[in-house]
Motif scaffolding. Structure first.
Motif, PDB file in Angstrom:
ATOM      1  N   PHE B 135       0.828  -1.216   0.000  1.00  0.00           N
ATOM      2  CA  PHE B 135       0.000   0.000   0.000  1.00  0.00           C
ATOM      3  C   PHE B 135       0.861   1.265   0.000  1.00  0.00           C
ATOM      4  O   PHE B 135       0.454   2.290  -0.538  1.00  0.00           O
ATOM      5  N   SER B 136       2.038   1.150   0.597  1.00  0.00           N
ATOM      6  CA  SER B 136       2.952   2.310   0.525  1.00  0.00           C
ATOM      7  C   SER B 136       3.337   2.580  -0.918  1.00  0.00           C
ATOM      8  O   SER B 136       3.332   3.727  -1.392  1.00  0.00           O
ATOM      9  N   SER B 141       3.078   7.851  -1.272  1.00  0.00           N
ATOM     10  CA  SER B 141       3.326   9.106  -0.573  1.00  0.00           C
ATOM     11  C   SER B 141       2.945   8.943   0.888  1.00  0.00           C
ATOM     12  O   SER B 141       1.933   8.317   1.207  1.00  0.00           O
ATOM     13  N   VAL B 142       3.745   9.529   1.778  1.00  0.00           N
ATOM     14  CA  VAL B 142       3.419   9.443   3.200  1.00  0.00           C
ATOM     15  C   VAL B 142       2.212  10.312   3.522  1.00  0.00           C
ATOM     16  O   VAL B 142       1.656  10.229   4.613  1.00  0.00           O
ATOM     17  N   THR B 146      -2.955   7.615   6.460  1.00  0.00           N
ATOM     18  CA  THR B 146      -4.214   7.051   6.982  1.00  0.00           C
ATOM     19  C   THR B 146      -4.789   6.030   6.014  1.00  0.00           C
ATOM     20  O   THR B 146      -5.267   4.970   6.420  1.00  0.00           O
ATOM     21  N   ASP B 147      -4.704   6.331   4.733  1.00  0.00           N
ATOM     22  CA  ASP B 147      -5.172   5.382   3.723  1.00  0.00           C
ATOM     23  C   ASP B 147      -4.426   4.071   3.837  1.00  0.00           C
ATOM     24  O   ASP B 147      -5.026   2.974   3.800  1.00  0.00           O
ATOM     25  N   ILE B 148      -3.080   4.200   3.974  1.00  0.00           N
ATOM     26  CA  ILE B 148      -2.254   2.989   4.059  1.00  0.00           C
ATOM     27  C   ILE B 148      -2.683   2.160   5.254  1.00  0.00           C
ATOM     28  O   ILE B 148      -2.870   0.933   5.159  1.00  0.00           O
ATOM     29  N   ILE B 149      -2.901   2.826   6.386  1.00  0.00           N
ATOM     30  CA  ILE B 149      -3.226   2.081   7.615  1.00  0.00           C
ATOM     31  C   ILE B 149      -4.603   1.444   7.509  1.00  0.00           C
ATOM     32  O   ILE B 149      -4.792   0.261   7.837  1.00  0.00           O
TER      33      ILE B 149
END
Lengths: 272, 174
Positions: B135-136, B141-142, B146-149
């Motif tokens: 997902f990263s 992009s950091v 929240t999306d990644i988590i």
């Protein structure tokens, strides 16, 4: 070497991972639209700052080379200043005359260097052996004497000024009485003539000429005027104080005297 | 590596490839126009490779499987990068979930060999690493942390569930 090899082998997993991951990142950025846009945006935001930072940090590595380049450029620019040119035009005028055979020729030169004023004054002129300047030739300047050539290089020559404690020049009156001209190192406007016989009548303002006996200067070149005379008791000679016609310290031009008969006269001097 | 393990690995490579591309890639669930739940089964291939496989080989095989999936999903580099990372992390996770008396020399990283509890923890960590990496790389992009988590938290149980079911059904020994 063995240790290095072992380290490489031990971390082969890391290297494989790093290589393949970089390949993946490359593929992602080049083949996926979203990631490509994000990458381009990131690069434009941080890239210039980063490259500026890096070039700032690395700028000093180049300083020596830059300096060398600038110094060369400076040298090239300085060489274009008119004063750095060497005047190659030759100003010497032999006179053709069927009655008089030319004996002395004069070569114009500029004074390009002078020693600071002191008891041993020298100067440098911009004519040298390329144009026939030799050791021992005299140099005259506007209306008076300047000195004698002592060292010669292809383009330049060093002149011992007459205001030099070691200078000795044969000088006399127009009635053929003569003595030795030297400088006592005190007054740059006055020189002394020694070894002048004391029976010779001297009047103030008598003109002193070169005698030409030393083959350095032509005969009859005015040097200065007598200011006072002082007989030396018991020696049969008198000292004359002579005011110079010119000021050798201010001379900007000099004419190098070349004696065309020098070799011939030298032969005579060798045969005793 | 025995012949059985070799054959099993080759078979798993292609079966998981087909399963991921044609079945599980179709599963995606989310809300407001975005997908948050995905199911990943192909990390199982890396998980089940024999214990003593050389590390570079594991990473290379992971890369190959990932790039193969990428070719079919038009996401060139995404799955490959994530699975390369997972393969690199595998020894670390194996050490993390190591039983108290270590692994025996002949052990295979299977539920049949080391128990289903161990297998569950092992797969959970491996999937966590894989999903985070994937997902990263996907959001790239950091700023989308929240999306990644959220994606990881939703996809992890789903994928784990499917993997548990697969292991229960096939129960591979090598």
């Amino acid at each position: 070497m063995g240790r290095l090899l072992r380290i490489l082998l031990n971390s082969s997993g890391l290297f494989t991972f790093a290589g393949l991951q970089l390949l993946c990142l490359y593929l992602i950025v080049n083949h996926n639209d979203t990631q490509r846009q994000i990458w381009a945006e990131t690069k434009s935001v941080y890239g210039s700052t980063l490259s500026e930072f890096i070039s700032d940090k690395l700028a000093f590595l180049d300083v020596a080379r830059e300096n060398e380049i600038l110094r060369r450029e400076n040298a090239a620019l300085l060489a274009r200043i008119p004063g750095s040119g060497y005047d190659t035009s030759v100003d010497t005028l032999p006179v053709r005359d069927s009655l008089l055979q030319q004996r002395f020729t004069y070569l114009a030169s500029r004074v390009i260097n002078k020693s600071p004023y002191g008891p041993y004054n020298t100067l440098v002129i911009d004519r040298g052996s390329n144009l026939g300047v030799e050791r021992g030739q005299g140099v005259v300047s506007d209306g008076g004497l300047l000195g004698i050539i002592s060292e010669v290089t292809p383009r330049h020559a060093r002149v011992i000024s007459i205001l030099h404690l070691d200078t000795r020049i044969s000088a006399g009156l127009d009635n053929s009485a003569f003595g030795t001209l030297k400088w006592n190192g005190r007054d740059p406007r006055r020189v002394t003539i020694t070894d002048m016989p004391d029976y010779v009548p001297i009047a103030p303002n008598d003109t002193i000429y070169t005698t030409g006996y030393s083959n350095v200067f032509p005969t009859g070149l005015p040097i200065g005027t007598v200011e006072s005379s002082e007989p030396l008791p018991g020696t049969g000679s008198q000292d004359l104080t002579v005011v110079l016609l010119n000021d050798p310290l201010l001379a900007a031009n000099g004419y190098i005297v070349r004696d065309l008969f020098k070799e011939e006269l030298d032969q005579l001097n060798r045969v005793r | 590596m025995t012949t059985a393990a070799l054959v099993n690995s080759v078979l798993r490579f292609f079966l998981l490839l087909v399963a991921q591309v044609f079945v599980f890639n179709q599963i995606a669930w989310g809300w407001s126009g975005k997908d948050y739940l995905f199911v990943f089964v192909y990390p199982l291939f890396v998980a089940l490779l024999p214990m003593r496989t050389p590390r570079p080989l594991v990473i290379l095989l992971g890369f190959l499987l990932g790039i193969s999936i990428d070719f079919f999903s038009e996401t060139l580099g995404l799955h490959a990068g994530a699975l390369t990372f997972t393969a690199y992390c595998r020894p670390l996770i194996l050490r993390l979930v190591q039983p108290r008396d270590g692994y025996s020399i002949k052990a295979y990283p299977t539920a049949a060999d080391l128990g289903s509890g161990w297998m569950f923890r092992y797969l959970a960590f491996l999937l966590l690493a894989h999903l985070l990496a994937f997902f990263s790389l996907q959001t790239f992009s950091v700023l989308f942390l929240t999306d990644i988590i959220i994606k990881t938290l939703l996809s992890l149980p789903a994928s784990l569930l499917v993997l548990g079911a697969l292991i229960l059904i096939f129960n591979p020994r090598a």
